[in-house]
Write an enzyme that holds these catalytic residues in place. Structure first.
Site, short mmCIF file in Angstrom:
data_model
loop_
_atom_site.label_atom_id
_atom_site.label_comp_id
_atom_site.label_asym_id
_atom_site.label_seq_id
_atom_site.Cartn_x
_atom_site.Cartn_y
_atom_site.Cartn_z
N GLY A 61 0.80 -1.21 0.00
CA GLY A 61 0.00 0.00 0.00
C GLY A 61 0.84 1.27 0.00
CG HIS A 62 2.28 2.47 3.36
ND1 HIS A 62 1.85 3.62 3.98
CD2 HIS A 62 1.52 1.47 3.86
CE1 HIS A 62 0.89 3.30 4.84
NE2 HIS A 62 0.67 2.01 4.79
CG PHE A 63 5.98 5.50 -0.28
CD1 PHE A 63 5.62 6.74 -0.77
CD2 PHE A 63 6.10 5.33 1.09
CE1 PHE A 63 5.40 7.80 0.09
CE2 PHE A 63 5.87 6.39 1.95
CZ PHE A 63 5.52 7.62 1.45
N PRO A 64 4.28 2.05 -3.45
CG PRO A 64 2.62 1.94 -5.04
CD PRO A 64 3.02 2.68 -3.82
#
Lengths: 559, 86
Positions: free
Chosen positions: A473-476
C-alpha cells in the site's frame, strides 16, 4: 458391437469415394473435397521434400487434411504442446516444417491410396516430470484402434449427431474425439472449437438436429444459468476429459440436461484408459489391463499402446475386485491446471535462470480458479530491484521472463518473497508446506531472532520480512516500513518482554532518520520508564539510527 | 474513474486472484485477454460468471460475439450498464 456400414477406416480415408458424405461444418466440407485438399497438401509436402511437419491448426478440417496429407507424403506429424517462439525455434532447428495454416500449400495432388497403418506416425508432446517436453509416438494403427473402440461403445447412441467441441484438436483427446472418430464414422464435426458456453449453445441450436459435445472440466464446471437448458436436450452425449470433473459439476449437468456427462480418463502417453458416467469409479476400456506399482501408481497394457509395452503412470489408484478403480491423485510434481499439464520443476528451473532469483518453488493456489503461486528467494540483484522498484515490478518482470517458457495460464499469480526457503532438517521442502505458505496471508510483523536484556533495556534483533503486507500500500515503487507500523511493532514486541500498562496514551519526540526497507536487519531497543509511564524505543540498522521515540502508556482509569 | 469502472476493476482482481494488482494498474482501455493483461479463456469464463452474479444480469446466449464486450473494462462497463437499464 460391429462397426456400422458407414464407417471408413482411418487408413482408407484417401482411397474412399463417398460423394455427399459430410465431414465438417462451418463452412461445410464433404468427403471428396477433403480427399482432394489432402492429396494437394500431400503433393506440396512431397514437392518440398518435407519429412516432418509440426501442426498448430485451429480448423479441425485443416488439421485432418494436414495429418492425412503428411502421412500420404511419407512425412511424420508432430503436434506441439504450445506455439511458443521457443518451441518453434527448437523444431525449426530439427528440420520440421511448422504449419499454422495450409495457405500456399498448392501442388499437383498425389494419387489416392491407402495409408500404411504401421508406417504413419504421429508424435504428441506433453510435459514429462523432468520438465522437458516429452515426445510420445503413435502409429496410425494405434489411433485407429482407439476410435474403433469408441464407435463400438457409443456410436449407436450418437447416430448422426454433429460433433462440437470446446477443446482444441491439438491434443490426443480433441484429435480423437473431435476429428478422427467423427471422420471415420461420417458424423460432421464443427471446424472451430467453441470455448464459451453461449457460443456452444448457439452453434448447437443452429444445427437444427442432434449433436454431441467434446468438452472439458474447464468449461463444464463453469456453465452459467444463462443457457437455455431445455433447448439443449437434443444433446446426445457430453464427453469430458483432461481432468476429473468435480462431482457437483457433474450432478448439476445431470439436473439441467437429464444426462450424466461421460468422462474419459487417459493421457497422451496411454490413450484412453477408462470412462465413467455419473459414478465415482472408473470402468477400464475393453482390453486395458491394470496394475499398481509399489507406490500404488497405476500401470497398464492396452490395445492403444505398442504390443507388450507396459506404461507406468504417476496416478495413485485403488483397484477393486470387479475391475473398476478410483483415482487418488498424482504422485509427482506435475500439476494440472484446467487440463493443462504443467511441470513445476521445469518452471522452477526457468525462474532460477533469471538474475533476480536465488531460489524458487512453485505450488498450486486453490482459491476460486486454481493457479500457480511462487515462493521466491530473491538474489542480491532481486532484493535491490524489490527495494528500489517495488514488489510489483519484481513479480511482473519475473512473470514476463516466464512467459517465454510456458502458457499464460501457468504464470504464477501469487508470490511470497522469503529470505530463505523453509527446508526441513533433512533438506526437504514438502509440497504441502509450499502450498500452506502460499495459502497463508503475507506477514504483518517481523519475528525477533534474538532478544537480550541488559539492565532493563531489551535489544531485539529483527529482520524486516521481504513480503510484509504493508509494503504494497505504501509507496508501491519504493517499499518502506511506515512509521505507524514501527511504533506499533515496538509496542507489541515490548509487551512480550516487559510488564506494561495496557492503554496507549500518546507519543513523544518521534524521530524518523532513515528509511527501513524490505530485508533490513534491525536492532530494536526497548526500555520502560515505569515512573513516567514511557516506553522508549529506538530502531538501528547497523550503526545508523532509523527511528526513535517514546510511547506513553497508562493504566485504565478506575471504574 | 467512474464507480462502475472501479467496481469492475476490483471484481476482475478479486475473481481472478490477481494479488499484486490494484485498480490503478488496470487502465479502463487495457486489453484484458491475450496481449495486454494476458488473461486466458478460463479467466473469460470465470469473469463471465462473476459479472453475471455481481450485477444480476445474463449474458445473452443467442446473441453473437457477446465476448467482444469483454475486451476491456470500459466495454464491460458499457455492457453492464446496457443490461441493467434493460
Amino acid at each position: 458391437m460391429p462397426l456400422p456400414d458407414t464407417w471408413i477406416d482411418l487408413h482408407r480415408q484417401l482411397s474412399a469415394n463417398r460423394p455427399g458424405r459430410p465431414v465438417a461444418l462451418g463452412p461445410r466440407l464433404e468427403h471428396p473435397a477433403l480427399v482432394h485438399r489432402t492429396l494437394v497438401v500431400a503433393g506440396a509436402l512431397r514437392e518440398r521434400g518435407v519429412t516432418r511437419v509440426a501442426l498448430y491448426l485451429e480448423d479441425a478440417a485443416d488439421l485432418a487434411s494436414a495429418l492425412l496429407g503428411a502421412w500420404r507424403a511419407g512425412a511424420e506429424v508432430l503436434l506441439p504442446a504450445d506455439p511458443q517462439p521457443r518451441t518453434r525455434e527448437r523444431l525449426a532447428g530439427a528440420d520440421t516444417l511448422w504449419l499454422d495454416d495450409l495457405d500456399g500449400l498448392e501442388a499437383a495432388p498425389l494419387a489416392p491410396a491407402d495409408l500404411d497403418p504401421q508406417a504413419c506416425r504421429l508424435v504428441l508432446c506433453t510435459s514429462g516430470s523432468s520438465g522437458e517436453a516429452k515426445p510420445i509416438g503413435k502409429t496410425l494403427h494405434q489411433l485407429a484402434t482407439e476410435v474403433e473402440a469408441l464407435e463400438r461403445l457409443w456410436g449407436a447412441g450418437l447416430g448422426d449427431a454433429t460433433v462440437l467441441g470446446s477443446v482444441a484438436a491439438q491434443h490426443i483427446y480433441g484429435l480423437l474425439f473431435r476429428v478422427l472418430w467423427p471422420l471415420c464414422a461420417g458424423r460432421p464435426f464443427l471446424r472451430r472449437a467453441q470455448p464459451f458456453p453461449e457460443d456452444l449453445q448457439r452453434e448447437s441450436r443452429a444445427l437444427g438436429g442432434a449433436f454431441a459435445w467434446v468438452a472439458s472440466p474447464a468449461l463444464l464446471k463453469r456453465m452459467g444459468d444463462n443457457l437455455d437448458w431445455p433447448a439443449l436436450r437434443p444433446l446426445r452425449r457430453v464427453f469430458s476429459s483432461g481432468g476429473e470433473l468435480p462431482a457437483e459439476a457433474a450432478a448439476r449437468l445431470h439436473e439441467r440436461l437429464g444426462q450424466w456427462p461421460t468422462e474419459i480418463y487417459g493421457s497422451s502417453e496411454t490413450g484412453g484408459i477408462a470412462w465413467r458416467q455419473g459414478e465415482t469409479r472408473w470402468q477400464p476400456f475393453a482390453g486395458v489391463a491394470l496394475g499398481l506399482d509399489a507406490d500404488g501408481a497405476l500401470h497398464l497394457t492396452s490395445p492403444y499402446l505398442p504390443p507388450g509395452h507396459r506404461e507406468q503412470t504417476a496416478d495413485a489408484a485403488e483397484l477393486d475386485a470387479d475391475g473398476r478403480f478410483r483415482l487418488l491423485g498424482r504422485l509427482d510434481r506435475i500439476v494440472k491446471l484446467e487440463e493443462k499439464r504443467i511441470s513445476l520443476p521445469m518452471l522452477e528451473r526457468a525462474l532460477a535462470e533469471h538474475p533476480w532469483v536465488a531460489e524458487a518453488r512453485l505450488g498450486v493456489v486453490r482459491e476460486g480458479r486454481a493457479s500457480l503461486g511462487a515462493l521466491l528467494v530473491p538474489s542480491d540483484a532481486g532484493l535491490h530491484a524489490l527495494r528500489n522498484q517495488g514488489r510489483r515490478a519484481l513479480t511482473e518482470t519475473l512473470r514476463r521472463h516466464l512467459a517465454g517458457h510456458c502458457e499464460a495460464l501457468a504464470l504464477p499469480r501469487r508470490w511470497r518473497l522469503l529470505a530463505a526457503l523453509p527446508y526441513t532438517s533433512q533438506g526437504k521442502l514438502p509440497q504441502a508446506e509450499v502450498e500452506r505458505i502460499l495459502a497463508a496471508p503475507r506477514p504483518l510483523q517481523g519475528e525477533p531472532g534474538e532478544a537480550r536484556d541488559t539492565d532493563g533495556e531489551w535489544q531485539l534483533r529483527l529482520q524486516v520480512p521481504l513480503d510484509l503486507a504493508y509494503f504494497s500500500g505504501h509507496f508501491p515503487h519504493t517499499p518502506v516500513l511506515p512509521g505507524v507500523v514501527q511504533v506499533d511493532w515496538a509496542q507489541q514486541l515490548a509487551r512480550r518482554y516487559l510488564a506494561l500498562p495496557p492503554r496507549f496514551a500518546g507519543l513523544e519526540v518521534l524521530k524518523f532518520q532513515q528509511l527501513i526497507r524490505p530485508g533490513d536487519t534491525l536492532v530494536l531497543s526497548l526500555r520502560f520508564d515505569a515512573e513516567r509511564g514511557k516506553l522508549h524505543f529506538a530502531y538501528r540498522n547497523g550503526d545508523a539510527p532509523c527511528s526513535s521515540g517514546r510511547i506513553l502508556l497508562e493504566n485504565a482509569p478506575d471504574a | 474513474m467512474s464507480d462502475l469502472h472501479l467496481e469492475i476493476k476490483n471484481l476482475i482482481i478479486e475473481a481472478l486472484g490477481l494479488e499484486d494488482m490494484t485498480p490503478a494498474d488496470l487502465p479502463s482501455d487495457l486489453t484484458l485477454f491475450g496481449e495486454g493483461l494476458g488473461l486466458d479463456s478460463v479467466d473469460a469464463l470465470e469473469l463471465g460468471l462473476a459479472i453475471q452474479k455481481r450485477f444480476g444480469i445474463k449474458i445473452d446466449a443467442e446473441a453473437k460475439d457477446t465476448r467482444t464486450h469483454f475486451a476491456n473494462v470500459a466495454s464491460l462497463a458499457a455492457f453492464v450498464s446496457a443490461h441493467q437499464a434493460a
